[in-house]
Design a protein around this motif. Structure first.
Motif, PDB file in Angstrom:
ATOM      1  N   ASP A  20       0.578  -0.988  -0.056  1.00  0.00           N
ATOM      2  CA  ASP A  20       0.015  -0.159  -0.078  1.00  0.00           C
ATOM      3  C   ASP A  20       0.947   1.279  -0.076  1.00  0.00           C
ATOM      4  N   ILE A  21       1.652   1.476  -1.020  1.00  0.00           N
ATOM      5  CA  ILE A  21       2.520   2.699  -1.164  1.00  0.00           C
ATOM      6  C   ILE A  21       1.599   3.809  -1.586  1.00  0.00           C
ATOM      7  N   THR A  22       1.817   4.983  -1.058  1.00  0.00           N
ATOM      8  CA  THR A  22       0.939   5.992  -1.195  1.00  0.00           C
ATOM      9  C   THR A  22       2.048   7.173  -1.014  1.00  0.00           C
ATOM     10  N   THR A  23       1.763   8.402  -1.808  1.00  0.00           N
ATOM     11  CA  THR A  23       2.459   9.529  -1.784  1.00  0.00           C
ATOM     12  C   THR A  23       1.604  10.817  -1.382  1.00  0.00           C
ATOM     13  N   ARG A  24       2.002  11.801  -0.797  1.00  0.00           N
ATOM     14  CA  ARG A  24       1.330  12.848  -0.575  1.00  0.00           C
ATOM     15  C   ARG A  24       2.435  14.287  -0.749  1.00  0.00           C
ATOM     16  N   ARG A  25       1.996  15.059  -1.558  1.00  0.00           N
ATOM     17  CA  ARG A  25       2.530  16.248  -1.890  1.00  0.00           C
ATOM     18  C   ARG A  25       2.960  17.131  -0.668  1.00  0.00           C
ATOM     19  N   MET A  26       3.998  17.867  -0.404  1.00  0.00           N
ATOM     20  CA  MET A  26       3.927  18.544   0.629  1.00  0.00           C
ATOM     21  C   MET A  26       5.110  19.474   0.641  1.00  0.00           C
ATOM     22  N   ALA A  34       3.664   3.849   3.560  1.00  0.00           N
ATOM     23  CA  ALA A  34       3.462   2.377   3.412  1.00  0.00           C
ATOM     24  C   ALA A  34       2.295   1.828   4.451  1.00  0.00           C
ATOM     25  N   ASP A  35       1.154   1.351   4.171  1.00  0.00           N
ATOM     26  CA  ASP A  35       0.195   1.496   5.011  1.00  0.00           C
ATOM     27  C   ASP A  35      -0.255   2.515   5.973  1.00  0.00           C
ATOM     28  N   GLY A  36      -0.076   3.859   5.507  1.00  0.00           N
ATOM     29  CA  GLY A  36      -0.449   4.954   6.171  1.00  0.00           C
ATOM     30  C   GLY A  36       0.537   5.360   6.963  1.00  0.00           C
ATOM     31  N   VAL A  37       1.738   4.698   6.933  1.00  0.00           N
ATOM     32  CA  VAL A  37       2.864   5.401   7.996  1.00  0.00           C
ATOM     33  C   VAL A  37       3.747   5.876   7.040  1.00  0.00           C
ATOM     34  N   ILE A  38       4.177   7.265   7.350  1.00  0.00           N
ATOM     35  CA  ILE A  38       5.469   7.873   6.599  1.00  0.00           C
ATOM     36  C   ILE A  38       6.802   7.175   7.122  1.00  0.00           C
ATOM     37  N   LEU A 105      10.254   1.173   8.810  1.00  0.00           N
ATOM     38  CA  LEU A 105       8.844   1.078   9.124  1.00  0.00           C
ATOM     39  C   LEU A 105       8.900   0.188  10.511  1.00  0.00           C
ATOM     40  N   ALA A 106       9.638  -0.914  10.706  1.00  0.00           N
ATOM     41  CA  ALA A 106       9.425  -1.636  11.853  1.00  0.00           C
ATOM     42  C   ALA A 106       9.589  -0.886  13.148  1.00  0.00           C
ATOM     43  N   LEU A 107      10.677   0.139  13.002  1.00  0.00           N
ATOM     44  CA  LEU A 107      11.141   1.104  14.024  1.00  0.00           C
ATOM     45  C   LEU A 107       9.942   2.036  14.396  1.00  0.00           C
TER      46      LEU A 107
END
Length: 109
Positions: A20-26, A34-38, A105-107
């Motif tokens: 679930d890779i997503t991006t958001r411009r900022m 990934a899965d909603g976690v930056i 991500l694990a951390l």
């Protein structure tokens, strides 16, 4: 300067093995999730930075040639963010980039 569509596509492809890779411009760049976690950012100059809030992971990234994101404030004081440049070897190796992202991500979870 803002990111080109090719830069965004590159980042998505580099980390495509993650769920679930997503991006958001900022701020002229973008956050990479990934899965909603930056777990990473792409700055407006298209440099990818990986998030680390763990001293052992910081040391690993540093040992791989990554540099911590620092900047100078208007008052001249230097500050840093919890992001490191993605090591050069990982920019050209999706397996290594994904392994580092999984570790970050694990951390973060």
């Amino acid at each position: 300067m803002s990111l080109a569509e090719a830069d965004i596509a590159f980042a998505k492809e580099l980390f495509s093995a993650l769920p679930d890779i997503t991006t958001r411009r900022m701020f002229g760049g973008m956050g990479i999730y990934a899965d909603g976690v930056i777990f990473a950012l792409m700055r407006s100059d298209a440099q990818i930075l990986i998030k680390s809030q763990d001293s052992a992971f910081d040391a690993k990234l540093s040992g791989m040639g990554a540099q911590k994101w620092t900047y100078t404030r208007k008052n001249g004081a230097e500050s840093s963010m919890p992001y490191w440049t993605l090591p050069d070897a990982a920019v050209d190796d999706p397996d290594l980039a994904t392994a580092l992202a999984r570790e970050a991500l694990a951390l973060l979870r």
